[in-house]
Design an enzyme around this catalytic site. Structure first.
Site, PDB file in Angstrom:
ATOM      1  N   GLU A  83      49.156-105.124 -36.264  1.00  0.00           N
ATOM      2  CA  GLU A  83      50.330-104.725 -37.025  1.00  0.00           C
ATOM      3  C   GLU A  83      51.410-104.333 -36.029  1.00  0.00           C
ATOM      4  O   GLU A  83      51.187-103.510 -35.151  1.00  0.00           O
ATOM      5  CB  GLU A  83      49.940-103.569 -37.966  1.00  0.00           C
ATOM      6  N   CYS A  89      54.089 -97.388 -42.209  1.00  0.00           N
ATOM      7  CA  CYS A  89      53.138 -98.491 -42.060  1.00  0.00           C
ATOM      8  C   CYS A  89      52.626 -99.000 -43.397  1.00  0.00           C
ATOM      9  O   CYS A  89      52.373 -98.216 -44.310  1.00  0.00           O
ATOM     10  CB  CYS A  89      51.971 -98.026 -41.206  1.00  0.00           C
ATOM     11  N   CYS A 117      47.995 -99.107 -42.617  1.00  0.00           N
ATOM     12  CA  CYS A 117      47.383 -97.832 -42.984  1.00  0.00           C
ATOM     13  C   CYS A 117      48.286 -97.219 -44.035  1.00  0.00           C
ATOM     14  O   CYS A 117      48.876 -96.172 -43.841  1.00  0.00           O
ATOM     15  CB  CYS A 117      47.197 -96.919 -41.790  1.00  0.00           C
ATOM     16  N   HIS A 143      50.280 -91.854 -44.071  1.00  0.00           N
ATOM     17  CA  HIS A 143      51.461 -91.059 -43.692  1.00  0.00           C
ATOM     18  C   HIS A 143      51.969 -90.243 -44.870  1.00  0.00           C
ATOM     19  O   HIS A 143      52.584 -89.190 -44.676  1.00  0.00           O
ATOM     20  CB  HIS A 143      52.548 -91.955 -43.112  1.00  0.00           C
ATOM     21  N   ARG A 158      42.809 -95.261 -37.756  1.00  0.00           N
ATOM     22  CA  ARG A 158      42.924 -95.457 -36.301  1.00  0.00           C
ATOM     23  C   ARG A 158      42.828 -94.176 -35.503  1.00  0.00           C
ATOM     24  O   ARG A 158      42.929 -94.195 -34.285  1.00  0.00           O
ATOM     25  CB  ARG A 158      44.221 -96.197 -35.983  1.00  0.00           C
ATOM     26  N   SER A 210      48.060 -94.585 -33.113  1.00  0.00           N
ATOM     27  CA  SER A 210      48.354 -95.637 -32.130  1.00  0.00           C
ATOM     28  C   SER A 210      49.322 -95.152 -31.060  1.00  0.00           C
ATOM     29  O   SER A 210      49.425 -95.758 -30.000  1.00  0.00           O
ATOM     30  CB  SER A 210      48.897 -96.902 -32.812  1.00  0.00           C
ATOM     31  N   CYS A 262      48.163-100.447 -34.218  1.00  0.00           N
ATOM     32  CA  CYS A 262      49.219-100.486 -35.224  1.00  0.00           C
ATOM     33  C   CYS A 262      50.508-100.031 -34.581  1.00  0.00           C
ATOM     34  O   CYS A 262      50.752 -98.844 -34.410  1.00  0.00           O
ATOM     35  CB  CYS A 262      48.918 -99.617 -36.417  1.00  0.00           C
ATOM     36  N   CYS A 279      53.118 -98.100 -36.752  1.00  0.00           N
ATOM     37  CA  CYS A 279      52.842 -96.658 -36.735  1.00  0.00           C
ATOM     38  C   CYS A 279      53.338 -96.039 -35.437  1.00  0.00           C
ATOM     39  O   CYS A 279      54.007 -95.016 -35.432  1.00  0.00           O
ATOM     40  CB  CYS A 279      51.343 -96.407 -36.849  1.00  0.00           C
TER      41      CYS A 279
HETATM   42 NI1  NFE Z   1      49.755 -98.390 -39.186  1.00  0.00          NI
HETATM   43 FE1  NFE Z   1      48.064 -95.980 -38.662  1.00  0.00          FE
HETATM   44  C1  NFE Z   1      48.411 -94.218 -38.785  1.00  0.00           C
HETATM   45  C2  NFE Z   1      48.066 -95.882 -36.875  1.00  0.00           C
HETATM   46  S1  NFE Z   1      46.142 -95.374 -39.166  1.00  0.00           S
HETATM   47  S2  NFE Z   1      47.847 -98.151 -38.961  1.00  0.00           S
HETATM   48  O1  NFE Z   1      48.616 -93.168 -38.874  1.00  0.00           O
HETATM   49  O2  NFE Z   1      48.096 -95.836 -35.689  1.00  0.00           O
HETATM   50  O3  NFE Z   1      45.010 -96.109 -38.958  1.00  0.00           O
END
Ligand code: NFE
Ligand code: MG
Length: 629
Positions: A13, A62, A65, A69, A538, A561, A605, A608
């Site tokens: 992502e 995001c 995920c 958030h 993540r 991330s 990601c 994110c």
């Molecule tokens: Ni957009 Fe996310 C968050 C990240 S969780 S995927 O917070 O990094 O998995």
């Protein structure tokens, strides 16, 4: 020395660029750089807004995920204002979160990471009967006793799940054959199918995982019906500060939550469990056992040095995070920091993460030494409540500002900030959560909850299968990927557990879903600060809010991330991505499959991490809300 650029990294992502300096003689990566190449500025968009709307904007950080958030944001605002949510809302939020973990991990393994391990081309050589036998035998070696206190093990509308039969695998093989022979590989195009690593696994493992890859394309939406029932939709389900917006009634067939809707959630939860048990685990165990036993266990990066987690799944309602209430009754106590797990679990060092650490300006900070941002004071590390998001793009080392050749590892080179714990780097994610729980239980720091016991049993069982100590297989690319699948299994049971708690609580007559006592701004203090913690798929996620006179004065998200993909720091060293690439050996520099594999093992990601961009600063489009303009 050869400098290799991978940009963009696909099957992730967002926008990630990697630069590697490889010693061609040895195939060793000497230096590596990870850069988030887009900037989004959602923290700035949140400024001056109504804190009750923050979750709605923050959730748009995001779409992969989704939901996480929103949850981080709600918890931050509810912490700042001292709002306690009702039991049902807590259970529902836990179900939404656990469903997200199950779906996100399955999608990641099959559709983002799977083709680093298995190939449609290799699957054509498989014997379908032997593939069916393989799937049925792999799980026999992995026997786990699940001791979840679930009273109503309901299965309202069991869905047919494809059984591992010769016919099933032959049909799928024919489908893959048609795609390959057509010469138009479509979603399988542009890959290094001639890389020698695809020869490590027998063809049957390729066919087994490819079959599940195709099946999961169709199934993934069914796994998040809980988001649709409780939050109206997916991605980005709805919430409300104070609880959930879905009223519950067992007598009204038009109510958002009634018996029929609960049966839909039940079906989806059980489907997730089946997908993990019948697809994900056999594929993972078959792949990982062969990789580990053939010595492919590089890519640890800093995981053996330091991992961090916040813990999640509050068992009951809590009054806040900064007052310590959130951490008092968690089902999954992956809160804390573990250093030196590479020395073995008995020698690993555990550090508590407590409420006082959240408000200490020296514990959690972000730096921008190599990030395209400026702080008032150069070289400072700022606590998120004092955090500044002020972009300052300086361009690459070679090339132009809009057409890069090489980024500048000695200067600024990423839109990702560098988060730190006590001035140090840490890896976050499923591997971190398992290392923390495993260490806390094995060192007698805590008595395990049923899910923590499951996690420890999973690690011990896999260690037995592989005949290796946990630190020998967990701290690697394979280990990171395998542990994520184990976590999907745990999350599928957590999902069932909270669904059981929810129906029992409704059965007892409690239908409350939101506490609106402090909805009115006049009831708020003129100034308040809050933090919301969540173990997102993540890794550890934290949202930080400062509220002044009913508006957001500062908002910072420190995202999984961001912890993992961050640029280096002159004092703290390399972050997890960069260190793990340096830790990986490459066979063919021009086809660095091993690098994709190690980076994908973190499930990047970048949306994110870098929380539309046009490099020249031009307006991209103008949208008029006035129809007559
Ligand atoms: Ni957009 Fe996310 C968050 C990240 S969780 S995927 O917070 O990094 O998995
Ligand atoms: Mg941020």
């Amino acid at each position: 020395m050869k400098r290799i650029v991978v940009d963009p990294v696909n099957r992730i992502e967002g926008h990630l660029r990697l630069e590697l300096i490889i010693d061609e003689a040895t195939g060793k990566v000497q230096d590596a750089l990870s850069s988030g190449t887009a900037w989004r500025g959602i923290e700035i968009i949140l400024k001056d807004r109504d804190p009750r709307d923050a979750w709605l904007f923050a959730q748009r950080i995001c779409g992969v995920c989704t939901t996480v958030h929103a949850l981080g944001s709600l918890r931050a605002v509810e912490d700042a204002l001292g709002i306690e949510i009702p039991k049902n809302a807590n259970y529902i939020r836990n179900i939404i979160a656990a469903s997200q973990v199950v779906q996100d991990h399955l999608i990641h393994f099959y559709h983002l990471h799977g083709l680093d391990w298995v190939s449609p081309v290799a699957a054509l050589k498989a014997d379908p009967a032997a593939t069916a036998a393989l799937q049925n035998s792999v799980l026999e070696k992995y026997t786990i006793n699940i001791d979840a206190p679930i009273e109503y093990d309901t299965k309202a509308y069991p869905k047919d799940f494809p059984k591992a039969t010769t016919i099933y695998f032959r049909d799928i093989q024919n489908k893959i054959k048609q795609i390959v022979e057509s010469g138009q590989l479509g979603l399988f195009a542009a890959h290094w199918w001639d890389h020698p690593d695809y020869e490590l696994l027998p063809p049957e493992v390729h066919l087994m995982a490819m079959a599940h890859y195709l099946n999961m394309l169709d199934r993934q939406r069914d796994l998040v019906y809980s988001h649709v029932v409780f939050g109206g939709k997916n991605p980005h389900p709805h919430y409300v500060v104070g609880g959930m917006p879905c009223s519950i009634s067992m007598n009204d067939m038009n109510a958002p939550v009634n018996t029929e809707r609960l049966a839909i959630v039940d079906t989806s939860i059980n489907l997730g469990l089946d997908a993990v048990n019948y697809f994900y685990l056999p594929d993972l165990l078959a792949i990982c056992e062969i990789y580990v036993k053939s010595g492919n266990i590089d890519g640890a990066g800093i995981a053996g040095k330091r991992v961090l987690g916040f813990g999640d799944y509050p068992e009951d309602t809590y009054s806040g995070t900064t007052n310590g209430s959130y951490h008092k009754n968690l089902l999954l106590r992956s809160d804390g920091i573990v250093e030196n797990f590479d020395q073995g679990v008995s020698k690993a060092v555990f550090h508590n993460f407590e409420a006082k650490d959240l408000v200490d300006s020296a514990v959690i900070t972000e730096g921008v030494e190599h990030s395209w941002y400026t702080y008032n004071q150069a070289g400072a590390d700022l606590h998120p409540w004092d955090g500044i998001t002020d972009p300052q793009y300086t361009g690459p080392k070679e090339g132009t500002k809009t057409n890069w050749k090489y980024l500048d590892e000695n200067g600024k080179y990423s839109w990702i900030k560098t988060p730190k714990w006590q001035g140090k780097m840490a890896e976050v994610g499923p591997l971190a959560r398992y290392i923390i729980v495993y260490t806390k239980v094995k060192q007698g720091i805590m008595q395990p909850t049923w899910v923590e016991k499951l996690m420890v049993d999973q690690i011990d069982q896999v260690s037995k299968m592989l005949n290796l100590l946990p630190e020998k297989w967990m701290l690697s690319t394979v280990g990171r990927t395998l542990v994520r699948g184990l976590e999907a299994q745990a999350a599928a049971y957590i999902n069932k557990y909270y669904f059981d708690k929810l129906i029992k609580n409704i059965h007892n007559g409690d239908t409350s879903v939101a506490n609106m006592d402090k909805w009115d701004i006049s009831k708020w203090p003129s100034e308040a600060k809050g933090v919301g913690l969540h173990e997102a798929p993540r890794g550890g996620l934290s949202h930080w809010v400062v509220i002044k006179d009913g508006k957001i004065a500062n908002y910072q998200a420190v995202v999984p991330s961001t912890w993992n993909a961050c640029p280096r720091d002159s004092k703290a060293g390399y972050g997890p991505y960069e260190a793990s690439m340096i830790d990986t050996k490459i066979k063919i520099p021009e086809k660095p499959l091993e690098i994709l594999r190690v980076i994908h093992s973190f499930d990047p990601c970048l949306a994110c991490a870098t929380h539309l961009y046009n490099a020249e600063g031009k307006q991209l489009s103008v949208v008029y809300s006035d129809a007559y303009k």
